[in-house]
Design an enzyme around this catalytic site. Sequence first.
Site: not given
Ligand code: SRM
Ligand code: SF4
Length: 569
Positions: A434, A440
Amino acid sequence: MISESEAPKKLSKNESIKEDSHFLRGTILEGLADTSTGAISADDSQLTKFHGTYLQDDRDLRRDRLKAKEEKAFSFMIRVRVPGGVCTPEQWLAIDELADTHANGSLKLTTRQAFQFHGVVKSKLQPTMKAINDTLLDTLAACGDVNRNVLCNPNPHLSQLHTEVQAITKGISDYLSPCTRAYHEIWIDGELSESTQEEEEPIYGKTYLPRKFKISVAIPPTNEVDIFAQDLGFIAVASDDGKLEGFNVTVGGGLGMTHNKQETYPRIADVIGFCTTEQVNQVAEQVVKIQRDNGDRSDRRHARLKYTIEDRGIDWFTGELHQRLGWELKSARPYEFTTSSDRYGWSQGHDGKWHLGLFIQNGYLKDTPEKPFRKGLNEIAKVLDGEFRLTPNQNLVIANISEETKPQIQALLDEYGISASQNQSGLRLNSMACVALPTCGLALAEAQRYLPDLLSDLEEILEQAGLRDDAISIRMTGCPNSCARPSLAEIGLVGKAPGKYNLYLGAKLNGTRLNKLYREAIGHEEIIESLRPIFLDYAKNRGEGEQFGDFCIRTGLVKATGQGPDFHD
Ligand code: SRM
Ligand code: SF4
């Protein structure tokens, strides 16, 4: 008197922010106009997520800024929604240019087939959003408590089915898009409309969903979309002669968790039945509405569909769905997944068109003198007569290339060093990380900036063991939110503190089984020394065709895990 357990729980703050936002407008426009700060208000920064953009700050600079008594180095991340990951060469060129002119010169291909820009300063936010919309891609609902980018198998050439399924994917994405006019007013018009016409969100309502919602569409036998990690999934079912008959429906997957909070955990989706192609949008709408009406709006850590289903039971869920649909899903049809890996290299489709799967390390594209890959892909886009497809493994497919254009593309791949970059170990080809630091805000440890070096050290052991070309999946995240889906990797590394990771083992390469905790809070050397004996043992003692995750289970390193809290043990 209402007992404490019956009293309605206090809603989370985000609920009132949404309720009071006038369909996601809040005071975003006023905030953008305020030049005294690079940030926007805390409430608005919750709302801009629905518009596809996050307020962030450069965490590498935090300490110096604090010392100098300056505000944090604020900027915005923008996520561009690309349903099924399909992007035309013209769109690629426009997005690529914006990375230089409006962002920090990097492009991230995400785990959900989207693009991310980082480092967009406030004064450039509106022009960037407008420019993205000019490409006919958009950012609406790329983040926020709504349905996100819908995933689809990225290999269009495997059968006629794939074209049809991609169209259905785009259909679901459009059908579940929010209707608010706020997006257009803020980012395209630059002013709020004076129209008094009442606005409506027929599917979501005024407060949208309790939490994010994710859908993917898989075409067996490959499971690149990690269907079991999604709130809602559709598994394509074809007749013996390859015609699309409909979809098995999956619900309740999700991977996010919080360290040391047993009540949060990853969950594999349940397969609940079969629907026809025509019924897909209806099913999607009703599943979303069940979650809208029953999801936990008091605790955002417990607000995903997986917890609604765990709390109330899958039978309750299916019954509720049938009642809302007014008809019942049929029994699920047989299906089989062989892998969740991408396919690399050239292949030719049923119609004679060529397709090229390219490994892009962690989906991160930023040119350096040694690796000018963005420039190379840009030159390819200029001659490409097909399209790009972002994969859910953060890689890229250049698809639908004609016989005539293929040599030109191959020459550009060679010229810009992209061909040479494809010669990687099986471990690296099956790796994801990620974003994590520095952008992040939730990262506890490095991921994207660290995994490549860890892999180099692990590759030495793999070479020694004769495993260089074996497909073993490894995924790393900077925290347990699990954005690179580490719980579905044969080797999962989840950041716990700077330089410390939890090591998980034993998932299945086809994405049907979660891994399990093996070592806690270990650093670089311990990761290597933990994996070394396992790699050597695997090389020596694996069964015929036995995959690494299965070997870890068979030899008792970890127990096969089912669902829920079991994951932590
Ligand atoms: Fe994610 C939050 C990046 C796929 C579960 N995710 C974030 C944030 C926006 C951080 C924030 O809330 O401040 C990250 C931004 C980082 C940055 O600096 O860019 C972030 N998520 C990503 C990406 C860019 C990871 C990557 O390197 O590819 C993916 C973007 C996907 C997209 O294009 O939409 C990404 N995130 C995922 C996935 C995988 C998937 O969806 O297949 C998951 C796990 C699956 C799931 O949702 O259960 C995922 N992201 C989370 C969570 C935890 C959600 C939860 O249910 O607990 C957060 C935190 C939140 O939502 O509070 C989060
Ligand atoms: Fe990685 Fe940020 Fe997503 Fe945590 S929230 S898994 S550090 S991109």
